[in-house]
Write a protein that holds these residues in place. Sequence first.
Motif, PDB file in Angstrom:
ATOM      1  N   VAL A  94       0.836  -1.197   0.000  1.00 38.54           N
ATOM      2  CA  VAL A  94       0.000   0.000   0.000  1.00 38.54           C
ATOM      3  C   VAL A  94       0.873   1.250   0.000  1.00 38.54           C
ATOM      4  O   VAL A  94       2.063   1.202   0.305  1.00 38.54           O
ATOM      5  CB  VAL A  94      -0.923   0.032   1.245  1.00 38.54           C
ATOM      6  N   PHE A  95       0.252   2.374  -0.330  1.00 44.13           N
ATOM      7  CA  PHE A  95       0.921   3.658  -0.151  1.00 44.13           C
ATOM      8  C   PHE A  95       0.925   3.990   1.340  1.00 44.13           C
ATOM      9  O   PHE A  95       0.016   3.586   2.079  1.00 44.13           O
ATOM     10  CB  PHE A  95       0.175   4.757  -0.909  1.00 44.13           C
ATOM     11  N   PRO A  96       1.926   4.722   1.825  1.00 45.84           N
ATOM     12  CA  PRO A  96       1.899   5.109   3.238  1.00 45.84           C
ATOM     13  C   PRO A  96       0.676   5.966   3.544  1.00 45.84           C
ATOM     14  O   PRO A  96       0.274   6.806   2.742  1.00 45.84           O
ATOM     15  CB  PRO A  96       3.202   5.897   3.417  1.00 45.84           C
ATOM     16  N   GLY A  97       0.081   5.735   4.694  1.00 52.73           N
ATOM     17  CA  GLY A  97      -1.100   6.495   5.080  1.00 52.73           C
ATOM     18  C   GLY A  97      -1.880   5.777   6.152  1.00 52.73           C
ATOM     19  O   GLY A  97      -1.512   4.690   6.603  1.00 52.73           O
ATOM     20  N   GLY A  98      -2.977   6.379   6.578  1.00 52.77           N
ATOM     21  CA  GLY A  98      -3.797   5.762   7.614  1.00 52.77           C
ATOM     22  C   GLY A  98      -4.900   6.699   8.073  1.00 52.77           C
ATOM     23  O   GLY A  98      -5.176   7.728   7.447  1.00 52.77           O
ATOM     24  N   ASN A  99      -5.519   6.330   9.184  1.00 51.57           N
ATOM     25  CA  ASN A  99      -6.666   7.077   9.699  1.00 51.57           C
ATOM     26  C   ASN A  99      -6.254   8.408  10.324  1.00 51.57           C
ATOM     27  O   ASN A  99      -5.188   8.531  10.922  1.00 51.57           O
ATOM     28  CB  ASN A  99      -7.401   6.240  10.750  1.00 51.57           C
TER      29      ASN A  99
END
Length: 363
Positions: free
Chosen positions: A52-57
């Motif tokens: 996945v691409f870096p990221g989150g909530n």
Amino acid sequence: MPKETRASSSSNTVKTPPEPCPSSSIILLSPTNQVLLLHRVKTSTSFASAHVFPGGNLSEFHDGIIPPPSDARRHEDSLAYRLGAIRETFEESGILLARKGDRNGPLLNLPVLERDKARKAIYDGDISFGKWLESIGGVADTENLLPFTRWLTPPGLPKRFTTQMYLYMLPLETSLDPVLSEAQNEALIPTPDGGTEITAAHFDNVATWLERQGRGEVVLFPPQCFLLHLLSRFLAGAPTSNSPNPSTEHYRAQREKLRVFLDTVPTTTHPKAMKHPTSQIPWADKVISPITLGLRHSDRRSILALDKPGEELKGSDRGGDWERVVLVKFGKGGPTNTEVRGREEVLAEEREAKAKDEASSKL
């Protein structure tokens, strides 16, 4: 948590779809226009074992005020989404997209021990991301995030997200150089987060990521596969040996074409797609909520349409991409055999296959 409502005249329980959780991700380009992907742990509750691409909530503690579910601004680019994307990228990969002093300063570089200590403290909530940045004289580089579609999970799934995607291009002049300090060099090298959420992190060419997905070596969910497919038109790798341009100019030219693409309308040259209102929405503003049109006759892959913006934005003037569909087979191990194709071409194939079946049944 999803809410449940019970009709007074019936014993049947009707489950209300969960509200989409605000999240954001960054498609991070290296100085040679490679893309960063992270390999998620197999125990993850979202996108387990996928790249996945870096990221989150988003987090109000770290990122600021988030509009409530009833507010349409919850599904729009904002400072909270930008801060969340930069924070999550730092937590997950160690790459800090922040400037020293002010927005015109150089990118911050931290010694490895200081960087990793901060990553853990921010992840654990011991200090807010904003306060930590302020303490080291840093400013999040939110202005250089380029919006590149939003994805809204359709109803029917146990977890839903409204995810703002961004592009960020690391400076072309920034490169691994023996003259630079160890901290400056290591600041460009992505590292996993110690196995909390990520087991591996590295840059590679867009074509290589797509080829690996095609061979079944990595798992890419439809949004990642689709966006990499779009990027492959512009980020075509290193210059050839007989290229007249120095490498920096080669990569700069790729980026300029990509920037133009993000803002240009109409977003298609397909005659039929040109008539659809989504063609007038630039890629920076498109909202995509995939819906299944059916199963492909030949291989039983799902055909995902990408033009609708989702239930929460139904009736608005927002939308995604009518021209293309994603073909994918979902299984216990995640999506496989994912492919981006032209909508008209795929549906024509389905009509032809159905016609042949009907003709064969009459024999």
